[in-house]
Write a protein that holds these residues in place. Sequence first.
Motif, PDB file in Angstrom:
ATOM      1  N   ARG A  73       0.855  -1.231   0.095  1.00  0.00           N
ATOM      2  CA  ARG A  73      -0.013  -0.027   0.073  1.00  0.00           C
ATOM      3  C   ARG A  73       0.795   1.122  -0.069  1.00  0.00           C
ATOM      4  NH1 ARG A  73      -3.205  -2.749   4.286  1.00  0.00           N
ATOM      5  NH2 ARG A  73      -5.438  -3.413   3.392  1.00  0.00           N
ATOM      6  N   GLY A  74       2.094   1.144   0.379  1.00  0.00           N
ATOM      7  CA  GLY A  74       2.852   2.422   0.559  1.00  0.00           C
ATOM      8  C   GLY A  74       2.734   2.867   1.999  1.00  0.00           C
ATOM      9  N   ILE A  75       3.259   4.203   2.196  1.00  0.00           N
ATOM     10  CA  ILE A  75       3.243   4.607   3.504  1.00  0.00           C
ATOM     11  C   ILE A  75       2.765   6.135   3.837  1.00  0.00           C
ATOM     12  CG2 ILE A  75       5.420   3.419   4.361  1.00  0.00           C
ATOM     13  CD1 ILE A  75       6.947   5.938   3.578  1.00  0.00           C
ATOM     14  N   GLU A  76       2.005   6.270   2.683  1.00  0.00           N
ATOM     15  CA  GLU A  76       1.117   7.555   2.847  1.00  0.00           C
ATOM     16  C   GLU A  76       0.114   7.445   4.106  1.00  0.00           C
ATOM     17  OE1 GLU A  76      -2.018   7.568  -0.364  1.00  0.00           O
ATOM     18  OE2 GLU A  76      -0.599   5.874  -1.178  1.00  0.00           O
ATOM     19  N   LEU A  77      -0.479   8.790   4.269  1.00  0.00           N
ATOM     20  CA  LEU A  77      -1.201   9.027   5.395  1.00  0.00           C
ATOM     21  C   LEU A  77      -2.603   8.243   5.515  1.00  0.00           C
ATOM     22  CD1 LEU A  77      -0.425  12.669   6.033  1.00  0.00           C
ATOM     23  CD2 LEU A  77       0.516  10.685   7.204  1.00  0.00           C
ATOM     24  N   PHE A  78      -3.093   8.014   4.159  1.00  0.00           N
ATOM     25  CA  PHE A  78      -4.729   7.771   4.005  1.00  0.00           C
ATOM     26  C   PHE A  78      -5.514   8.451   4.875  1.00  0.00           C
ATOM     27  CE2 PHE A  78      -1.911   4.060   3.004  1.00  0.00           C
ATOM     28  CZ  PHE A  78      -2.204   3.873   1.520  1.00  0.00           C
ATOM     29  N   PRO A 261       8.422  12.888   1.682  1.00  0.00           N
ATOM     30  CA  PRO A 261       8.884  11.752   2.809  1.00  0.00           C
ATOM     31  C   PRO A 261       8.063  10.572   2.565  1.00  0.00           C
ATOM     32  CG  PRO A 261       8.808  13.785   3.852  1.00  0.00           C
ATOM     33  CD  PRO A 261       8.275  14.242   2.780  1.00  0.00           C
ATOM     34  N   PHE A 262       6.897  10.817   1.884  1.00  0.00           N
ATOM     35  CA  PHE A 262       6.045   9.512   1.741  1.00  0.00           C
ATOM     36  C   PHE A 262       5.839   9.025   0.313  1.00  0.00           C
ATOM     37  CE2 PHE A 262       4.323  12.096   5.215  1.00  0.00           C
ATOM     38  CZ  PHE A 262       4.163  11.310   6.047  1.00  0.00           C
ATOM     39  N   LEU A 268       5.733  15.098  -6.062  1.00  0.00           N
ATOM     40  CA  LEU A 268       5.720  16.633  -6.225  1.00  0.00           C
ATOM     41  C   LEU A 268       5.743  16.881  -7.647  1.00  0.00           C
ATOM     42  CD1 LEU A 268       5.730  18.791  -4.321  1.00  0.00           C
ATOM     43  CD2 LEU A 268       8.282  19.240  -4.592  1.00  0.00           C
ATOM     44  N   SER A 269       6.761  16.146  -8.510  1.00  0.00           N
ATOM     45  CA  SER A 269       6.444  16.451 -10.090  1.00  0.00           C
ATOM     46  C   SER A 269       5.349  16.216 -10.677  1.00  0.00           C
ATOM     47  CB  SER A 269       7.696  15.767 -10.593  1.00  0.00           C
ATOM     48  OG  SER A 269       7.401  14.232 -10.516  1.00  0.00           O
ATOM     49  N   ALA A 270       4.514  15.323 -10.138  1.00  0.00           N
ATOM     50  CA  ALA A 270       3.305  15.094 -10.687  1.00  0.00           C
ATOM     51  C   ALA A 270       2.238  16.062 -10.509  1.00  0.00           C
ATOM     52  CB  ALA A 270       2.491  13.786  -9.852  1.00  0.00           C
ATOM     53  N   ALA A 271       2.599  17.421  -9.610  1.00  0.00           N
ATOM     54  CA  ALA A 271       1.926  18.252  -9.530  1.00  0.00           C
ATOM     55  C   ALA A 271       1.946  19.330 -10.640  1.00  0.00           C
ATOM     56  CB  ALA A 271       2.217  19.232  -8.075  1.00  0.00           C
TER      57      ALA A 271
END
Length: 402
Positions: A73-78, A261-262, A268-271
């Motif tokens: 899933r990754g380590i994002e905040l969800f 960090p996540f 960021l480049s996707a923005a």
Amino acid sequence: MNFSATLKKRWPFIAILIIIILGIYVRTLDYNWHYLRNIDSYTFYRWMDEILINGGKLPVYDSLTYSPVGGYRGIELFPYHHLGAYSYTFMKLLFTNLQLWQWLIWFSPIVVSLAAIPMYYIGKILYDRKAGVMAAFFIVFEVSNISRSLGGDPDNDAIVILVPLIVMAVFLYSYKYIEKTKSFTPKFFAYSATVGALLGLWGHTWAGYWYLVWLLIGFLILKLVVDAARTRSIKSVARNHKHIVASYVIFFIFLAFTVVPFFGWQKLSAAVTGPIDFQSIKSEEGIQYPNVYVSVAELQGTGDPKEVILRTCQVCDQPYKMLLSPFFLMIYALIYLLYSYYKTGMHIDTVLLLLVWFLGPFLATIIAVRFSILFAAPMAIGSGILLAKILNILINKEGVEK
């Protein structure tokens, strides 16, 4: 203070409260089933349940995805999943026999109905309190928004509607403060950092977060271009807007702190590359598994601008009715605001922001029906402003140009 004076001062609060309650009621009316609506609902249910089972943490590895091997899933905040789990924990303190699936019948309607609050402040800042209240009403009761946030369907559409409105409300509040003070005060830095952090939270909420970044950048660019055309001086433009440009720099520094960090620098480049990348969302080139997005109904194109307009009006079976659709109310609002700016110099910021907010989601909706969820907000604001102006003319005998 007498009752009439109190009512005059507090009526927007009462109106927003009624809108929220009715928004929840409409979405949960007659829901008598002892289960959730669809497969996606149970996926969100499962993830929230895992958070509860694992003491507030969502396991990084999901054994039930990418069958038969599972996936990370990754380590994002969800944010949405944690909000659902933690809100259930709180509600269980009040209703001890409440089960998670029962709470999720109510969860999505409550989350999306709360969008009335930031939408009110957006309308109030851009025009006045009447526009804010009507924009709040339109966003909560917009038909496609209702269909995406029904009781018993805890998909993430509700939070995708809510969070960008929170970001935009805080941005506008910060922007107005910076434009008024034009100084580097502690509040300047605090407000700018808050907007950046909220943008980062939005990045954790939805993969298409880039559209809001482009909206804010587009607004700033138009602001600078208009001022350059007016003053014909680059030095004057730099002097007039150095504070808001500095604020934008802080926005993106804090955005980087909250996403890199996540996700790494790719997020960021996707923005920046988002509008280009999402054009290939249905491509199957270079991926291991078949791309399900190819057949997802919501990712099919709407066909042409006429189809987009028809989707904004549920009773547009005749051409003249289309002229009263939310889409055209938005157009009329822009025409009025441009006229007001021409005659009085007022509302230029509102014109520029709505213009960018209108064009971006409009083009995205032509490519995929799914993105119509982004189109509801500018239509709600435009419709609210136009109707507020009509009321002001009828009640306060205002001139058309103001």
